[in-house]
Design a protein around this motif. Structure first.
Motif, PDB file in Angstrom:
ATOM      1  N   GLU A  27       0.957  -1.152   0.011  1.00 18.34           N
ATOM      2  CA  GLU A  27      -0.055   0.076  -0.005  1.00 18.34           C
ATOM      3  C   GLU A  27       0.787   1.255   0.041  1.00 18.34           C
ATOM      4  O   GLU A  27       0.338   2.098  -0.469  1.00 18.34           O
ATOM      5  CB  GLU A  27      -0.976  -0.117   1.415  1.00 18.34           C
ATOM      6  N   ALA A  28       2.002   1.188   0.527  1.00 19.49           N
ATOM      7  CA  ALA A  28       2.905   2.560   0.767  1.00 19.49           C
ATOM      8  C   ALA A  28       3.598   2.665  -0.666  1.00 19.49           C
ATOM      9  O   ALA A  28       4.097   3.958  -0.698  1.00 19.49           O
ATOM     10  CB  ALA A  28       4.077   2.041   1.838  1.00 19.49           C
ATOM     11  N   GLY A  29       3.409   2.014  -1.421  1.00 17.84           N
ATOM     12  CA  GLY A  29       4.090   2.265  -2.988  1.00 17.84           C
ATOM     13  C   GLY A  29       2.965   2.442  -4.048  1.00 17.84           C
ATOM     14  O   GLY A  29       3.302   2.171  -5.258  1.00 17.84           O
ATOM     15  N   LEU A  30       1.708   2.344  -3.757  1.00 19.43           N
ATOM     16  CA  LEU A  30       0.560   2.535  -4.601  1.00 19.43           C
ATOM     17  C   LEU A  30       0.877   3.463  -5.746  1.00 19.43           C
ATOM     18  O   LEU A  30       0.705   3.439  -6.893  1.00 19.43           O
ATOM     19  CB  LEU A  30      -0.715   2.584  -4.187  1.00 19.43           C
ATOM     20  N   GLN A 116       7.724   6.838   8.190  1.00 20.38           N
ATOM     21  CA  GLN A 116       7.734   6.307   9.544  1.00 20.38           C
ATOM     22  C   GLN A 116       8.274   4.883   9.662  1.00 20.38           C
ATOM     23  O   GLN A 116       8.529   4.051  10.681  1.00 20.38           O
ATOM     24  CB  GLN A 116       6.634   6.363  10.298  1.00 20.38           C
ATOM     25  N   MET A 117       8.193   4.083   8.410  1.00 19.58           N
ATOM     26  CA  MET A 117       8.689   2.901   8.218  1.00 19.58           C
ATOM     27  C   MET A 117      10.093   2.763   8.559  1.00 19.58           C
ATOM     28  O   MET A 117      10.733   3.712   7.966  1.00 19.58           O
ATOM     29  CB  MET A 117       8.145   2.278   7.037  1.00 19.58           C
ATOM     30  N   PRO A 118      10.699   1.434   8.613  1.00 17.80           N
ATOM     31  CA  PRO A 118      12.138   1.195   8.650  1.00 17.80           C
ATOM     32  C   PRO A 118      12.438   1.579   7.287  1.00 17.80           C
ATOM     33  O   PRO A 118      12.126   1.408   6.320  1.00 17.80           O
ATOM     34  CB  PRO A 118      12.165  -0.369   9.049  1.00 17.80           C
ATOM     35  N   PHE A 119      13.709   2.330   7.012  1.00 18.48           N
ATOM     36  CA  PHE A 119      14.072   2.621   5.846  1.00 18.48           C
ATOM     37  C   PHE A 119      14.231   1.654   4.762  1.00 18.48           C
ATOM     38  O   PHE A 119      13.676   1.844   3.747  1.00 18.48           O
ATOM     39  CB  PHE A 119      15.386   3.656   5.817  1.00 18.48           C
ATOM     40  N   PHE A 120      14.885   0.506   5.157  1.00 16.17           N
ATOM     41  CA  PHE A 120      15.191  -0.362   4.007  1.00 16.17           C
ATOM     42  C   PHE A 120      13.860  -1.084   3.710  1.00 16.17           C
ATOM     43  O   PHE A 120      13.686  -1.477   2.393  1.00 16.17           O
ATOM     44  CB  PHE A 120      16.235  -1.248   4.594  1.00 16.17           C
ATOM     45  N   GLU A 121      13.145  -1.204   4.473  1.00 23.68           N
ATOM     46  CA  GLU A 121      11.604  -2.119   4.332  1.00 23.68           C
ATOM     47  C   GLU A 121      11.072  -0.922   3.275  1.00 23.68           C
ATOM     48  O   GLU A 121      10.277  -1.501   2.350  1.00 23.68           O
ATOM     49  CB  GLU A 121      10.914  -2.062   5.538  1.00 23.68           C
ATOM     50  N   PHE A 122      10.819   0.355   3.672  1.00 23.50           N
ATOM     51  CA  PHE A 122      10.193   1.428   2.965  1.00 23.50           C
ATOM     52  C   PHE A 122      10.921   1.375   1.468  1.00 23.50           C
ATOM     53  O   PHE A 122      10.251   1.525   0.529  1.00 23.50           O
ATOM     54  CB  PHE A 122      10.620   2.756   3.419  1.00 23.50           C
ATOM     55  N   ALA A 123      12.238   1.305   1.376  1.00 24.40           N
ATOM     56  CA  ALA A 123      13.049   1.215   0.031  1.00 24.40           C
ATOM     57  C   ALA A 123      12.694   0.014  -0.784  1.00 24.40           C
ATOM     58  O   ALA A 123      12.421   0.058  -2.142  1.00 24.40           O
ATOM     59  CB  ALA A 123      14.505   1.519   0.250  1.00 24.40           C
ATOM     60  N   GLY A 124      12.531  -1.064  -0.169  1.00 24.51           N
ATOM     61  CA  GLY A 124      12.045  -2.423  -0.963  1.00 24.51           C
ATOM     62  C   GLY A 124      10.642  -2.243  -1.412  1.00 24.51           C
ATOM     63  O   GLY A 124      10.539  -2.551  -2.549  1.00 24.51           O
ATOM     64  N   VAL A 125       9.646  -1.594  -0.518  1.00 25.24           N
ATOM     65  CA  VAL A 125       8.212  -1.491  -1.000  1.00 25.24           C
ATOM     66  C   VAL A 125       8.277  -0.604  -1.995  1.00 25.24           C
ATOM     67  O   VAL A 125       7.604  -0.865  -3.174  1.00 25.24           O
ATOM     68  CB  VAL A 125       7.421  -0.881   0.344  1.00 25.24           C
ATOM     69  N   ARG A 126       9.020   0.561  -2.127  1.00 26.00           N
ATOM     70  CA  ARG A 126       8.932   1.384  -3.208  1.00 26.00           C
ATOM     71  C   ARG A 126       9.610   0.742  -4.539  1.00 26.00           C
ATOM     72  O   ARG A 126       8.968   1.103  -5.616  1.00 26.00           O
ATOM     73  CB  ARG A 126       9.580   2.715  -2.845  1.00 26.00           C
TER      74      ARG A 126
END
Length: 347
Positions: A27-30, A116-126
């Motif tokens: 959802e964070a990368g929609l 607010q997400m952990p950065f690497f998790e966020f980067a992986g999602v995007r």
């Protein structure tokens, strides 16, 4: 308002990107997935296959640069601006196309956004979301039949050429409204550019049998010549527009000869297009031989002697003579190609 196939494919690709992202819990990368899908739609299957690897590389490049900058100097707005300039410069150096460069820019912005997400998790999602958008567009391009560029190409050539020939007829008789003609010349120039783009798309289509490849190769040569001839007719129109006053002041007899020979030339051009369409009845003899030949060389000789006694104005009509001769030669070549094409098609 008419919605084209590309607009429809863009909508479908965006919807697919949304559904797949949601299915994988991204959802964070929609938004990133949707933008990537919109940017990755191509007008043909060939271009889609040609660009998908480059788009994935651009995604990796943008994500890698974004991660490095966030970990080393942060994600302040001016740093994001610097990152965008840097990624554009790298893409230019790698000779990536504009739409591919846009994918890299999207990746940079998506990675360097605040979260607010952990950065690497966020980067992986995007990164995953953008990849999903690219792949969704690729699959939609494969799933939908490409438009019939051959039909569109000939329709565009026929329509644009008809407009050019009509304006030449009006202009040779000095009946055209100059401001209106200038506006039409700009429009026709844009139309010819559009014809070139459609030709490029048609030339990129692929065939998988030897016979169809050979037929298509012959059509490409014929269409190329049709476009060349239309461009020459457009140059004649441009020259007539620029030299309207000079032509109007030449002796009446030669002016009438200009109208007569140009009309014959335009009639030849129209007949050749009708021959391609199959709208002229075929007889025992070659119907192309029935086309009346304009005597453009004789007309050119006449134009070059109009100011023979005046050294200052001697070459005043040379531009018109030159463009008429070029147009004449292109018509003769088109006639030969069309005759060869039709002979081959009937065998």
């Amino acid at each position: 308002m008419r919605v084209g196939a590309r607009a429809f494919k863009t909508g479908v690709a965006t919807a697919v990107a949304f559904y797949v992202s949601l299915a994988f819990g991204l959802e964070a990368g929609l938004f990133a997935a949707a933008i990537a899908a919109v940017s990755s739609i191509q007008p043909s299957i060939y271009r889609s296959i040609q660009t998908i690897v480059e788009q994935i590389q651009a995604n990796i490049l943008g994500v890698a640069l974004g991660i490095i900058l966030v970990l080393t100097v942060g994600n302040e707005p001016f740093i994001i601006g610097f990152a965008i300039v840097t990624v554009i410069a790298i893409c230019i150096q790698l000779r990536m196309k504009e739409d591919t460069t846009f994918i890299a820019i999207i990746a940079v912005i998506a990675i360097m956004d605040t979260t607010q997400m952990p950065f690497f998790e966020f980067a992986g999602v995007r990164f995953s979301s953008i990849s999903i958008g690219i792949l969704s567009a690729f699959l939609v391009n494969l799933a939908f039949l490409p438009p019939k560029y051959e039909t569109k190409l000939f329709e565009d050539i026929n329509h644009t050429t008809s407009d050019i020939l009509q304006w030449i007829r009006v202009t040779t008789r000095h009946l055209s409204d100059q401001p209106a003609l200038k506006k039409e010349i700009n429009r026709l120039g844009n139309d010819l550019s559009s014809v070139e783009q459609t030709y490029n798309l048609f030339s990129e289509e692929r065939t998988y049998s030897q016979k169809r490849w050979y037929e298509r190769a012959r059509k490409l040569v014929l269409f190329r010549q049709l476009i060349h001839t239309s461009n020459k007719s457009f140059q004649v129109l441009n020259t007539l527009h620029r030299m309207d006053d000079d032509i109007e002041n030449i002796p009446r007899k030669i002016n009438e000869q200009v109208i007569e020979e140009v009309d014959k030339t335009l009639h030849t051009h129209e007949k050749l297009i009708l021959m391609y369409l199959g709208r002229i009845r075929k007889k025992e003899t070659d119907p192309l031989e029935k086309i009346s030949e304009p005597d453009i060389p004789a007309l050119v000789d006449q134009l070059l002697t109009v100011y023979e006694e005046d050294d200052e104005d001697r070459l005043k009509l040379l531009p018109l003579a030159s463009t008429l001769m070029d147009y004449h030669h292109e018509l003769l070549r088109l006639k030969r190609l069309l005759s060869s094409y039709q002979t081959s098609s009937h065998n």
